[in-house]
Design a protein around this motif. Structure first.
Motif, mmCIF file in Angstrom:
data_model
loop_
_atom_site.group_PDB
_atom_site.id
_atom_site.type_symbol
_atom_site.label_atom_id
_atom_site.label_comp_id
_atom_site.label_asym_id
_atom_site.label_seq_id
_atom_site.Cartn_x
_atom_site.Cartn_y
_atom_site.Cartn_z
ATOM 1 N N LEU A 236 0.800 -1.224 0.000
ATOM 2 C CA LEU A 236 0.000 0.000 0.000
ATOM 3 C C LEU A 236 0.834 1.277 0.000
ATOM 4 N N VAL A 237 2.122 1.162 0.353
ATOM 5 C CA VAL A 237 2.967 2.363 0.440
ATOM 6 C C VAL A 237 4.183 2.283 -0.486
ATOM 7 N N SER A 297 -6.946 -0.190 2.727
ATOM 8 C CA SER A 297 -6.837 0.607 1.505
ATOM 9 C C SER A 297 -7.959 1.628 1.368
ATOM 10 N N THR A 300 -5.759 4.353 2.714
ATOM 11 C CA THR A 300 -4.529 4.615 1.967
ATOM 12 C C THR A 300 -4.820 5.087 0.543
ATOM 13 N N TRP A 304 -3.647 8.591 -1.217
ATOM 14 C CA TRP A 304 -2.959 8.732 -2.510
ATOM 15 C C TRP A 304 -3.756 9.622 -3.457
#
Length: 313
Positions: A236-237, A297, A300, A304
């Protein structure tokens, strides 16, 4: 906050509805599996076939786009594999399965759906370019690495045969290949056929998202939560961060950059568990990571998308 409410939450609410319906036993596992088979074997192939058949390959099949995304994906694979082995002391076959978790982002059910919600259906060309080679690249890397890790294969020819056999039995790959044939050979398609295929394709994403919720119900958060957290961090990062840096360095256009980042930021797909189950290694951790990362997510992906907006994308 409006991005979270208007774009991200509807996608995950559909997943949540599927989870709730299965939790309340309104549909059983057989019905959920039937919906997932319909989406993956019929509706999504129709969607991909039509998208690739109508895609402007010269404009959208850009090596800088694919390089940005897949460098991030392969870096995630190596981080997952080596982290599992060196940081957590897992056997090499387990490490390969965990690397596959951080390699195979949910480009279809999450990446495509969120990009469409955020930027509209005309901004999906970059997604389709990434998806067109996603399964062959990911399964090629995963199967090859697993055969090497297990060191039980009969040699490179058997490994190649296994990869080819897996690809030629995958309806998504076959639909993408058919789309390329139609596109490259300029095969005419009657309007009535295009409309029929398009009608089926429209059912793909909502059906698949709903079924994904029902599938995730089966998995309970269990296994080594430390390594699950590590795999979520990589997926996710790290993957989207590498894609971001390379995308800016390669000067991707706005639509390409958005597609690459949203796809890279998507949680691991259910194929991550299928791959682990295929080899009988790391199944609990793979399943738990898919479940936990999908939940995380929500936040996240929102982050983003907010970063994209703040950066002028």
């Amino acid at each position: 906050m409006s991005t979270l409410i208007d774009i991200v939450l509807p996608v995950f609410l559909v997943i949540g509805f599927g989870y709730l319906v299965r939790l309340r036993q309104m549909l059983d596992d057989g019905a959920i599996d039937g919906l997932m088979r319909f989406s993956q074997s019929v509706a999504i192939p129709c969607l991909l076939f039509l998208a690739i058949a109508q895609l402007d390959l010269s404009a959208e099949f850009d090596l800088t786009l694919l390089g940005s995304f897949y460098t991030g994906a392969i870096s995630g694979f190596l981080a997952g594999l080596l982290g599992a082995r060196l940081l957590f002391g897992r056997p090499w076959p387990d490490a390969v399965a965990f690397g596959f978790v951080t390699l195979f982002s949910n480009s279809l059910l999450l990446g495509l759906a969120i990009t469409e919600r955020a930027f509209g259906p005309n901004a999906l060309a970059g997604n389709y370019a990434i998806i067109s080679i996603h399964a062959p690249i990911c399964y090629g890397i995963g199967i090859t690495a697993m055969e090497i890790a297990r060191a039980q294969g009969a040699g490179p020819l058997d490994t190649i045969r296994q990869i080819v056999r897996a690809m030629t039995r995958n309806m998504l790959v076959l639909a993408i290949a058919a789309g390329f044939v139609v596109n490259l050979l300029h095969v005419p398609m009657p309007r009535v056929l295009v409309d029929a295929v398009s009608l089926i394709g429209r059912a793909a994403l909502p059906t698949a998202l709903f079924a994904l919720g029902g599938v995730l119900y089966r998995y309970r958060p269990e296994g080594d939560l430390r390594i699950v957290g590590y795999l979520c961090l990589v997926s996710l990062v790290l993957h989207p961060a590498i894609t971001w840096v390379l995308g800016r360095a390669f000067h991707l256009d706005v639509d390409q950059f958005r597609s690459a980042i949203v796809t890279a930021a998507s949680a691991p797909g259910i194929n991550a568990y299928i791959f682990a189950n295929l080899y009988g290694v790391g199944k609990r951790v793979a399943a738990t990571t898919v479940l936990v990362a999908t939940g995380l997510s929500v936040l996240t992906v929102w982050a983003w998308l907010a970063l994209l907006a703040a950066s002028g994308f």
